[in-house]
Design an enzyme around this catalytic site. Structure first.
Site, short mmCIF file in Angstrom:
data_model
loop_
_atom_site.label_atom_id
_atom_site.label_comp_id
_atom_site.label_asym_id
_atom_site.label_seq_id
_atom_site.Cartn_x
_atom_site.Cartn_y
_atom_site.Cartn_z
N LEU A 39 0.83 -1.21 0.00
CA LEU A 39 0.00 0.00 0.00
C LEU A 39 0.86 1.26 0.00
CD1 LEU A 39 -2.69 -0.85 2.70
CD2 LEU A 39 -3.16 -0.26 0.32
N ASN A 81 4.67 -15.64 23.73
CA ASN A 81 5.00 -16.11 22.37
C ASN A 81 4.99 -17.63 22.33
OD1 ASN A 81 5.70 -15.42 19.66
ND2 ASN A 81 7.76 -16.22 20.04
N TYR A 120 -3.82 -5.15 9.70
CA TYR A 120 -4.85 -4.21 9.23
C TYR A 120 -5.79 -4.84 8.20
CZ TYR A 120 -1.33 -3.59 5.60
OH TYR A 120 -0.41 -3.83 4.62
N GLY A 147 -3.87 -2.13 12.71
CA GLY A 147 -2.53 -1.68 12.36
C GLY A 147 -2.45 -0.70 11.20
N GLY A 154 8.35 -11.62 17.01
CA GLY A 154 9.05 -11.51 15.73
C GLY A 154 9.62 -10.11 15.54
N GLY A 155 9.92 -9.77 14.30
CA GLY A 155 10.52 -8.48 13.98
C GLY A 155 9.66 -7.31 14.44
N LYS A 189 14.83 -6.44 6.12
CA LYS A 189 14.90 -5.39 7.15
C LYS A 189 16.12 -5.56 8.06
CE LYS A 189 10.04 -4.09 7.82
NZ LYS A 189 8.96 -3.95 8.79
P1 NAP Z 1 7.66 -12.53 12.10
O1 NAP Z 1 9.00 -11.94 12.43
O2 NAP Z 1 7.59 -13.65 11.13
O3 NAP Z 1 7.00 -13.02 13.50
C1 NAP Z 1 5.80 -13.75 13.50
C2 NAP Z 1 5.29 -13.92 14.92
O4 NAP Z 1 4.03 -14.62 14.83
C3 NAP Z 1 6.18 -14.73 15.84
O5 NAP Z 1 6.00 -14.31 17.16
C4 NAP Z 1 5.59 -16.15 15.66
O6 NAP Z 1 5.83 -17.00 16.76
C5 NAP Z 1 4.12 -15.84 15.59
N1 NAP Z 1 3.37 -16.87 14.88
C6 NAP Z 1 3.28 -17.08 13.55
N2 NAP Z 1 2.48 -18.13 13.28
C7 NAP Z 1 2.05 -18.60 14.48
C8 NAP Z 1 1.19 -19.67 14.87
N3 NAP Z 1 0.59 -20.46 13.97
N4 NAP Z 1 0.96 -19.88 16.20
C9 NAP Z 1 1.55 -19.10 17.11
N5 NAP Z 1 2.38 -18.05 16.81
C10 NAP Z 1 2.63 -17.81 15.51
O7 NAP Z 1 6.66 -11.43 11.55
P2 NAP Z 1 6.71 -9.85 11.83
O8 NAP Z 1 7.59 -9.19 10.84
O9 NAP Z 1 6.97 -9.64 13.29
O10 NAP Z 1 5.21 -9.42 11.45
C11 NAP Z 1 4.13 -9.84 12.25
C12 NAP Z 1 2.84 -9.17 11.80
O11 NAP Z 1 2.94 -7.77 11.98
C13 NAP Z 1 2.46 -9.37 10.34
O12 NAP Z 1 1.08 -9.63 10.27
C14 NAP Z 1 2.79 -8.03 9.70
O13 NAP Z 1 1.96 -7.76 8.57
C15 NAP Z 1 2.46 -7.09 10.84
N6 NAP Z 1 3.14 -5.80 10.75
C16 NAP Z 1 2.36 -4.68 10.69
C17 NAP Z 1 2.97 -3.43 10.62
C18 NAP Z 1 2.10 -2.20 10.54
O14 NAP Z 1 2.61 -1.13 10.19
N7 NAP Z 1 0.82 -2.29 10.85
C19 NAP Z 1 4.36 -3.31 10.62
C20 NAP Z 1 5.13 -4.47 10.71
C21 NAP Z 1 4.50 -5.72 10.76
P3 NAP Z 1 7.17 -17.89 16.85
O15 NAP Z 1 8.26 -16.99 17.34
O16 NAP Z 1 6.83 -18.97 17.81
O17 NAP Z 1 7.43 -18.41 15.46
#
Ligand code: NAP
Length: 289
Positions: free
Chosen positions: A21, A155, A228, A249, A133-134, A71
């Protein structure tokens, strides 16, 4: 304004990149200020981030955003890094300075600006962060910078959650830190502010929720789900049952873009312009009238 010889070039490096977006959001800023800029998504093939950053220098690109999966890895390609960004370990914005390319994380600033926009303060509050996560790393930094009272990270992988303590130790060691699994709800303080940062509940998996036990929802006072799409996740719906307000978000996404725009151009939008841009974004994403 159409592209011409004076147009400043910005963009986003990612893989995948098709659903971003960001070009739409930045165009809102350019239109609002009559700014001569263009924002282009760039698909970066796997393993090519170094070449992409060299391209930024060679093509005199004014500023870049970075998204998944570079990133973290992009940091080593930069000449300078903002201190809090270095601690978070993830850079989503590259700014040209007289000393070369400098990396920033505007994701956590986007959350900070969105909370301020919604008149939500976490100062002195107990915060619970779901996910590690990140994105959660930026949320921890935000809680530290805003002087929350405590952070509880829940987590699936507890070991990954406990690594977030390093950020607390570096940014605000006075803040209390606890960590557990998604079932450790006894760790959550009554009246907490919650941040949902996992991918669970994101479209198309809209029937999924990271925590199903009602004990959690009864302890929360306010929440941000940084997803979001959909507009209201199942997590947010469950909060609603307990009368708990929450925001999604989209605001965080909007404000991380605004902060990047400000860093690149030195331009600022006033509150009315910000509200107008935000409204246009909501209309586009949620197809409102
Ligand atoms: P990431 O680094 O891949 O981390 C994913 C997280 O989700 C980890 O804590 C992971 O747990 C958990 N997870 C994934 N699948 C799971 C499941 N089936 N059961 C339990 N836990 C699960 O991803 P990220 O970069 O942090 O992004 C996370 C989200 O934030 C995404 O939806 C992204 O679109 C959103 N985001 C939004 C913004 C915004 O501006 N609104 C900015 C950044 C990110 P584990 O550690 O156990 O694998």
């Amino acid at each position: 304004m159409s592209v011409n010889g004076k147009t400043k070039v910005f963009g986003l490096l990612g893989n995948p990149i098709e659903h971003t977006l960001s070009p739409y959001i930045h165009q809102l800023f350019y239109d609002e200020l009559d700014y001569n800029g263009v924002y282009n998504p760039f698909f970066v093939p796997e393993g090519m981030i170094q070449e992409a950053i060299k391209g930024m220098k060679g093509l005199n690109i004014e500023g870049l955003n970075i998204t998944v999966p570079n990133k973290e890895s992009v940091i080593q390609e930069l000449d300078d890094i903002d201190p809090i960004t270095e601690i978070i370990g993830a850079c989503n914005t590259i700014v040209r300075t007289k000393n070369g390319l400098k990396g920033y994380n505007t994701d956590w600033i986007g959350l900070q600006m969105d909370c301020a926009f919604n008149q939500v303060s976490i100062r002195g509050k107990d915060c619970v962060i779901i996910g590690a996560g990140g994105a959660a790393r930026g949320v921890v930094a935000f809680c530290c910078m805003e002087k929350a009272h405590s952070i509880t990270v829940l987590n699936r992988t507890v070991e990954r959650g406990s690594q977030l303590k390093e950020i607390v130790e570096m940014v605000n060691p006075n803040l209390l830190f606890k960590c557990g699994s998604l079932e450790d709800l006894h760790l959550v303080e009554e009246g907490s502010i919650a941040f949902q940062t996992t991918t669970i509940g994101m479209y198309p998996n809209v029937q999924e929720c990271p925590i199903n036990n009602d004990e959690f929802y009864a302890k929360v006072d306010f929440a941000v789900d940084i997803i979001y799409n959909p507009k209201e996740t199942l997590f947010m719906k469950k909060l609603g049952v307990y009368g708990v307000k929450s925001i999604n978000g989209l605001g965080m996404l909007f404000f991380q873009a605004l902060k990047a725009f400000e860093l690149w151009t030195g331009e600022e939008l006033n509150n009315i312009q910000i509200e107008q841009c935000m409204l246009k974004l909501k209309k586009k994403v949620y197809e409102l009238d």
